[in-house]
Design a protein around this motif. Structure first.
Motif, short mmCIF file in Angstrom:
data_model
loop_
_atom_site.label_atom_id
_atom_site.label_comp_id
_atom_site.label_asym_id
_atom_site.label_seq_id
_atom_site.Cartn_x
_atom_site.Cartn_y
_atom_site.Cartn_z
N SER A 237 0.86 -1.19 0.00
CA SER A 237 0.00 0.00 0.00
C SER A 237 0.90 1.24 0.00
N MET A 238 0.27 2.41 -0.16
CA MET A 238 1.05 3.63 -0.34
C MET A 238 0.50 4.77 0.50
N VAL A 239 1.42 5.50 1.14
CA VAL A 239 1.10 6.78 1.77
C VAL A 239 1.63 7.86 0.84
N TYR A 240 0.73 8.73 0.35
CA TYR A 240 1.14 9.75 -0.61
C TYR A 240 0.85 11.13 -0.06
N ALA A 241 1.90 11.95 0.07
CA ALA A 241 1.76 13.33 0.53
C ALA A 241 2.39 14.27 -0.48
N ASP A 242 1.63 15.28 -0.88
CA ASP A 242 2.10 16.27 -1.85
C ASP A 242 2.40 17.58 -1.11
N PHE A 243 3.66 18.02 -1.17
CA PHE A 243 4.06 19.23 -0.45
C PHE A 243 4.13 20.46 -1.36
N MET A 244 3.53 20.39 -2.52
CA MET A 244 3.56 21.54 -3.42
C MET A 244 2.95 22.77 -2.75
N GLY A 245 3.74 23.84 -2.73
CA GLY A 245 3.24 25.12 -2.24
C GLY A 245 3.13 25.25 -0.73
N VAL A 246 3.74 24.34 0.05
CA VAL A 246 3.65 24.49 1.50
C VAL A 246 4.32 25.80 1.92
N ARG A 247 3.73 26.46 2.89
CA ARG A 247 4.22 27.77 3.30
C ARG A 247 4.50 27.89 4.80
N SER A 248 4.20 26.83 5.56
CA SER A 248 4.41 26.90 7.01
C SER A 248 4.54 25.48 7.56
N VAL A 249 4.98 25.40 8.81
CA VAL A 249 5.07 24.11 9.48
C VAL A 249 3.67 23.50 9.61
N SER A 250 2.67 24.34 9.91
CA SER A 250 1.29 23.84 10.00
C SER A 250 0.85 23.21 8.70
N VAL B 223 2.80 21.74 6.48
CA VAL B 223 3.46 20.44 6.37
C VAL B 223 2.72 19.40 7.20
N CYS B 224 2.37 19.77 8.44
CA CYS B 224 1.61 18.86 9.30
C CYS B 224 0.29 18.48 8.65
N ASN B 225 -0.34 19.47 8.04
CA ASN B 225 -1.63 19.26 7.38
C ASN B 225 -1.52 18.22 6.28
N GLU C 46 11.13 26.05 1.33
CA GLU C 46 10.61 27.41 1.19
C GLU C 46 10.04 27.96 2.50
N ILE C 47 9.78 27.12 3.49
CA ILE C 47 9.21 27.62 4.74
C ILE C 47 10.33 28.06 5.68
#
Length: 368
Positions: A60-73, A75-77, A159-160
């Motif tokens: 199975s796969m865990v997929y997280a896209d960090f495009m355009g992250v602007r804060s630590v919150s 990233v957590c999101n 970038e953050i």
């Protein structure tokens, strides 16, 4: 029916098979080897990873896209939401909620997919330690399971404000998950190499480089023929070769032009150069307003250099032929213009060659 898809990851019949790459990728993933996927923009890196992992029995796969992250919150999101989509059981969702209670998490259901999503309040106070909390939840849940964790547009974390610290914390957790394969993708090649090849980075040499090249012409042609055949359209090889010569071999661009040709043709058509030209005009009509906006702020010399680039290519911008095409006698002026155009996001430097961000924009410039 849309026979060609572009601008997003594709799977199933919309994915052009890449058996050798998929075989190598499966071997790395099953051995728990972390990977950095390299390749040109829109070459199909994300589609390759998703299609390959989804075809692996028992994985199975865990997929997280960090495009355009602007804060630590932020990233957590992204991490929390990826975990919620990976495991939507009440027990696990409660664990995520408990771990992120200080970030005031909210659970909703995605109207399009029906899958649960978790968002955290971006106004809540989040520090890098909050990322550590989510990574702990990830580590606990993937232990003793066949899981591939995919982090897309990974370079955007830089970038953050606390980006370096966030990366250090993520690396500290990942190193204790040796049986879990982490796959890192990013569209900014130089930034990704900064993360994984710079001795100053916490991720220095923590993942093997995996190169995704162009789809072989014969394979791509066979795929395109099959897709056009679903609408009873016949694609001659010479016309497909013209498509490749116009837009290059980047899969996303080829599929965009093939889609335009599909839109301007009818069932039973034997596709011709006129269909290709109509398809290009359709793209210019659709995207032309954006192209005009792109060139408005640039100077006259920058436009002339851009036009020369569309005619001569970007391998030898100091050659006499390039200078003549641009109407510029000073090589330094050309270099300054190229740097300015890169900063404007219109071109980029790849392996010593200046290239347009979009081949359709290049063709539009060439015709002006």
């Amino acid at each position: 029916m849309n026979a060609f898809k572009y601008g997003c990851s594709v799977d199933g019949e919309n994915f052009c098979p890449r058996p050798q790459l998929s075989k190598s990728l499966r071997t790395y993933v099953t051995s728990g080897q972390n990977l950095v996927i390299q390749g040109e923009r829109r070459i199909g890196k994300t589609s390759l990873v998703k299609e390959t992992v989804s075809s692996m029995r028992g994985w199975s796969m865990v997929y997280a896209d960090f495009m355009g992250v602007r804060s630590v919150s932020d990233v957590c999101n992204r991490l929390a939401d990826a975990l919620a989509r990976f495991d939507s059981s009440d027990t696990f969702l409660r664990k995520i909620f408990a771990a992120l209670l200080h970030l005031r998490p909210v659970a909703t259901v995605d109207a399009m997919t029906g899958m649960p999503t978790i968002t955290v309040d971006t106004r809540a106070s989040a520090d890098p330690a909050s990322v550590n909390t989510v990574m702990n939840a990830l580590e606990t849940h993937v232990k003793n399971r066949k899981v591939c964790v995919v982090f897309d547009e990974f370079q955007d974390i830089l970038e953050i404000g606390d980006g370096e610290q966030v990366l250090a914390l993520m690396r500290s957790r990942i190193q204790f998950m040796p049986r879990t394969a982490f796959v890192f993708l990013g569209s900014a090649r130089n930034r990704m190499l900064d993360i994984f090849m710079s001795p100053k980075s916490p991720f220095y040499k923590s993942a093997a480089l995996f190169d995704v090249g162009m789809i072989p012409d014969d394979d791509f042609y066979a795929f395109a023929v099959a897709r056009f055949a679903t609408g009873r359209r016949k694609l001659p090889r010479e016309l497909f070769d013209r498509v490749l010569s116009l837009v290059g071999r980047t899969s996303g661009d080829v599929q965009e032009l093939c889609d335009a040709i599909w839109q301007v043709s009818e069932r039973g058509d034997a596709l011709t150069e006129e269909h290709l030209e109509q398809g290009l005009r359709q793209i210019f009509h659709r995207e032309g307003a954006a192209y005009v906006t792109f060139i408005k702020p640039i100077t006259d010399i920058q436009f002339r250099v851009l036009h020369a680039l569309s005619l001569e290519g970007g391998k030898h911008p100091s050659a006499n032929a390039f200078l003549e095409a641009a109407g510029v006698s000073n090589v330094t002026s050309v270099k300054r213009a190229l740097v300015a155009l890169e900063k404007a996001g219109l071109i980029y430097l790849s392996s010593g060659e200046w290239k347009f961000i979009s081949p359709f924009f290049r063709e539009w410039i060439r015709r002006r």
